[in-house]
Write a protein that holds these residues in place. Sequence first.
Motif: not given
Length: 135
Positions: A77-83, A101-122
């Motif tokens: 995918x688009x992430x060079x790092x996703x843990x 806790x999710x760590x991701x590169x590049x930083x620009x992916x924090x928005x869309x991945x953060x949205x998935x985390x929020x959906x997951x948390x709910x």
Amino acid sequence: MASIHREILLDADPADVWAAISDIGAAHERLVPGVLVDTQLEGNARVVTFANGLAVRELIVTLDHDARRFVYASVGGRATHHNASFQVFADGDQRTRLVWITDVLPDELAGPIGQNVELGIAAIKRTLERKTGAS
């Protein structure tokens, strides 16, 4: 590196929460139904399919039953790092503190991945609290 840190309290027994998280082949049924629609185990990895059709391969890094900690790394995918990691802690009688806790590169992916985390948390809160009869 962008880091997404979410912590929630669940009205659910920590053993039940850990049972759902550690059932890594059934995340779409036991943990985040509606967010994931399928989970397939492939050796030391799993392929999760999101409701929008996106399929992601996740390497299983750690599944530590004693520490109630699960760590995975998304590859491709688009992430060079996703843990990411989940850890389950008791918080009083029949309550759980869940840390994701999710760590991701590049930083620009924090928005869309953060949205998935929020959906997951709910979905986690809805699913795990409902299974224990809490509201």
